[in-house]
Enzyme design. Structure first.
Site, PDB file in Angstrom:
ATOM      1  N   ASP A 215      85.001  19.043  35.257  1.00  0.00           N
ATOM      2  CA  ASP A 215      83.923  18.062  35.367  1.00  0.00           C
ATOM      3  C   ASP A 215      82.555  18.703  35.256  1.00  0.00           C
ATOM      4  O   ASP A 215      82.431  19.904  35.221  1.00  0.00           O
ATOM      5  CB  ASP A 215      83.971  17.457  36.772  1.00  0.00           C
ATOM      6  CG  ASP A 215      84.794  16.197  36.799  1.00  0.00           C
ATOM      7  OD1 ASP A 215      85.001  15.630  35.724  1.00  0.00           O
ATOM      8  OD2 ASP A 215      85.211  15.810  37.890  1.00  0.00           O
ATOM      9  N   LYS A 237      81.010  16.785  29.876  1.00  0.00           N
ATOM     10  CA  LYS A 237      79.901  16.925  28.947  1.00  0.00           C
ATOM     11  C   LYS A 237      80.452  16.926  27.533  1.00  0.00           C
ATOM     12  O   LYS A 237      81.318  17.723  27.208  1.00  0.00           O
ATOM     13  CB  LYS A 237      79.207  18.269  29.189  1.00  0.00           C
ATOM     14  CG  LYS A 237      77.699  18.153  29.304  1.00  0.00           C
ATOM     15  CD  LYS A 237      77.091  19.525  29.371  1.00  0.00           C
ATOM     16  CE  LYS A 237      76.680  19.900  30.792  1.00  0.00           C
ATOM     17  NZ  LYS A 237      76.423  21.320  30.952  1.00  0.00           N
ATOM     18  N   MET A 349      76.048   9.087  44.377  1.00  0.00           N
ATOM     19  CA  MET A 349      75.591   8.418  43.150  1.00  0.00           C
ATOM     20  C   MET A 349      74.497   7.406  43.496  1.00  0.00           C
ATOM     21  O   MET A 349      74.491   6.279  42.996  1.00  0.00           O
ATOM     22  CB  MET A 349      76.778   7.730  42.450  1.00  0.00           C
ATOM     23  CG  MET A 349      77.867   8.714  42.065  1.00  0.00           C
ATOM     24  SD  MET A 349      79.365   7.942  41.415  1.00  0.00           S
ATOM     25  CE  MET A 349      80.341   7.719  42.895  1.00  0.00           C
TER      26      MET A 349
HETATM   27  N1  SAH Z   1      84.448  13.807  44.694  1.00  0.00           N
HETATM   28  C1  SAH Z   1      83.084  14.207  44.900  1.00  0.00           C
HETATM   29  C2  SAH Z   1      82.104  13.092  44.653  1.00  0.00           C
HETATM   30  C3  SAH Z   1      82.032  12.661  43.215  1.00  0.00           C
HETATM   31  S1  SAH Z   1      80.856  11.392  42.931  1.00  0.00           S
HETATM   32  C4  SAH Z   1      82.942  14.797  46.280  1.00  0.00           C
HETATM   33  O1  SAH Z   1      83.831  14.683  47.123  1.00  0.00           O
HETATM   34  O2  SAH Z   1      81.910  15.445  46.527  1.00  0.00           O
HETATM   35  C5  SAH Z   1      79.505  12.321  42.339  1.00  0.00           C
HETATM   36  C6  SAH Z   1      78.384  12.314  43.344  1.00  0.00           C
HETATM   37  O3  SAH Z   1      78.636  13.288  44.334  1.00  0.00           O
HETATM   38  C7  SAH Z   1      77.039  12.684  42.785  1.00  0.00           C
HETATM   39  O4  SAH Z   1      76.408  11.599  42.175  1.00  0.00           O
HETATM   40  C8  SAH Z   1      76.322  13.096  44.022  1.00  0.00           C
HETATM   41  O5  SAH Z   1      75.937  11.973  44.784  1.00  0.00           O
HETATM   42  C9  SAH Z   1      77.409  13.791  44.788  1.00  0.00           C
HETATM   43  N2  SAH Z   1      77.405  15.252  44.591  1.00  0.00           N
HETATM   44  C10 SAH Z   1      78.449  15.996  44.197  1.00  0.00           C
HETATM   45  N3  SAH Z   1      78.115  17.294  44.202  1.00  0.00           N
HETATM   46  C11 SAH Z   1      76.839  17.367  44.634  1.00  0.00           C
HETATM   47  C12 SAH Z   1      75.938  18.430  44.875  1.00  0.00           C
HETATM   48  N4  SAH Z   1      76.286  19.706  44.674  1.00  0.00           N
HETATM   49  N5  SAH Z   1      74.702  18.140  45.325  1.00  0.00           N
HETATM   50  C13 SAH Z   1      74.344  16.871  45.550  1.00  0.00           C
HETATM   51  N6  SAH Z   1      75.153  15.827  45.333  1.00  0.00           N
HETATM   52  C14 SAH Z   1      76.392  16.065  44.899  1.00  0.00           C
END
Ligand code: SAH
Length: 430
Positions: A215, A237, A349
């Site tokens: 991803d 991407k 998100m």
């Molecule tokens: N499964 C993932 C979430 C996926 S949805 C988890 O458990 O973390 C994607 C969202 O996760 C992004 O839009 C953002 O809100 C958040 N996100 C994931 N990694 C991030 C990071 N390193 N810094 C800030 N937000 C992050």
């Protein structure tokens, strides 16, 4: 020893090697030499049990007496000598005579007086990632350090932190027509982005993968460590930045597994937290592909932590709600509706529709001065936190140029950041 040593691997098969001494140290050396095919002569008045066993099995010769001058040259000149008598004088004499005869001498009592050293050696065990490897480490006069490094290398290989994978042999000739056994899919949570926030299990599976479907988020830096024959499919991407559809991702996983590949679906955070991992697992199972999940450190909890925001804190908040703001304010409100009034609200998100979400929360009764934190790119060098309030969040986000990925935290716990500051370790100097 001013100059560095010169590592060398010897073919000792059928060559005479003398071991002076009959104790456990001599026994260990003798056993390794026998294994290497050397013709071993042990010279010692007594031998320990282990050596006695080798003698009675006819694996080596034993001169049952003290060492005497000339032993290294008679009956034939030795190629190498190990001395471990426990008596410095004897070891020194052996070393002197070896030097005169140009025979390499390993001295157990005094490594600095040796002309040769045996490295710390270990062989990987069958069925592990280190299978087929011999790890030899030399640390000059510090054998303990060599042993520690040797063990660390083997452990790192077996855990996958040192991802040097064993190339699987091509199918035996004639086996091409045989049905390929189905591979497997592991849905691996990669954590929020730092390379060392993946689990040990996830790391090991990544190291053993044939195909990695990855991803945009998660520890993308780990992809660099994969060997070149690993196929990396980047579904986050594509040219024009259109992400690959979920349907297509599901198909890819099944496709590669059906070719017999070990597939790792590397996902940001946790696979089952707003990551569509459940759909991928269902799809695999529906198509007869074995699937497993490896949980990850979700950004929902870890990204606020990086910014010094605990989601619960005694006396401040005792619960939290995680929601996606992607679908719009109604979804967020629905998620927050039944939560305790002090519950921390965590939005993933949440940037694109921040204005709408914040306005809806105020309209639903959340105080407009509720503290809000926008934490961008948590656990990366570009981590940045903007603190604001529900009323000012949208305008402040625009002013600061806040962009995804970011975690939005709404609640009184945000105020703790004033005292804690960033906690992702980048502020800690060793
Ligand atoms: N499964 C993932 C979430 C996926 S949805 C988890 O458990 O973390 C994607 C969202 O996760 C992004 O839009 C953002 O809100 C958040 N996100 C994931 N990694 C991030 C990071 N390193 N810094 C800030 N937000 C992050």
């Amino acid at each position: 020893m001013g100059s560095p040593s010169y590592p060398l691997t010897l073919d000792l098969a059928g060559r005479r090697v003398v071991v002076v001494g009959g104790g456990p140290v001599a026994a260990r050396k003798a056993a390794a030499l026998v294994e290497a095919g050397a013709l071993v002569d042990v010279i010692a008045p007594f031998v320990c049990e282990e050596l006695a066993a080798l003698v009675s099995a006819d694996r080596l010769g034993w001169q049952e007496r003290d060492y005497v001058a000339g032993d290294l040259l008679e009956p034939t000149a030795a190629w190498l000598v190990h001395t471990a008598t426990g008596e410095a004088q004897v070891d020194a004499q052996v070393a002197r005579e070896a030097e005169a005869a140009r025979i390499w001498c390993v001295r157990a009592d005094d490594a600095t007086a040796s002309t040769a050293w045996t490295p710390a050696v270990a062989r990987g065990s069958v069925g592990t990632a280190s299978e087929g490897l011999t790890v030899a480490v030399s640390a000059g006069a510090d054998p303990r350090r060599a042993t520690a490094v040797r063990d660390a290398v083997l452990a790192a290989l077996d855990s996958g932190t040192l991802p040097v994978r064993r190339v699987r042999r091509p199918e035996a000739a004639g086996a091409q027509d045989a049905p390929v056994s189905v591979g497997r899919v592991a849905l691996v949570g990669g954590g929020p982005g730092a390379e060392d926030l993946i689990t040990v299990r996830g790391r090991a599976l990544l190291a053993a993968a044939d195909v990695v479907v990855t991803d945009r988020l998660g520890p993308r830096g780990l992809l660099r460590t994969l060997s070149s024959e690993v196929e990396v499919v980047d579904v986050g991407k594509t040219p024009g930045n259109h992400p690959v559809s979920q349907e297509r991702i599901n198909e890819l996983l099944v496709h590669h597994a059906r070719l017999g590949k070990r597939v790792v679906r590397l996902k940001g955070g946790d696979p089952f937290v707003l990551g569509r991992g459940g759909e991928e697992a269902l799809h695999c199972l529906a198509h007869g592909v074995p699937v497993e999940v490896v949980p990850g450190v979700t950004s929902a909890v870890s990204v606020p932590a990086a910014a010094g925001i605990p989601l619960t804190h005694r006396g401040v908040a005792a619960s939290f709600v995680v929601a996606s703001a992607h679908e719009g304010a109604d979804h967020v409100l629905a998620a927050a509706a039944d939560a305790a009034p002090d519950a921390t609200l965590v939005l993933l998100m949440g940037i694109t529709r921040l204005a709408e979400t914040a306005a809806a929360l105020i309209a639903a009764g959340r105080p407009s001065d509720t503290p809000v934190a926008l934490v961008e790119r948590g656990w990366t060098p570009e981590q940045r936190t903007t603190t604001t309030t529900l009323a000012a969040a949208a305008a402040d986000a625009v002013a600061a140029g806040v962009r995804a990925p970011a975690v939005v935290v709404v609640g009184q716990v945000v105020a703790l950041r004033e005292h804690l500051g960033d906690l992702s370790g980048s502020n800690v100097t060793a």
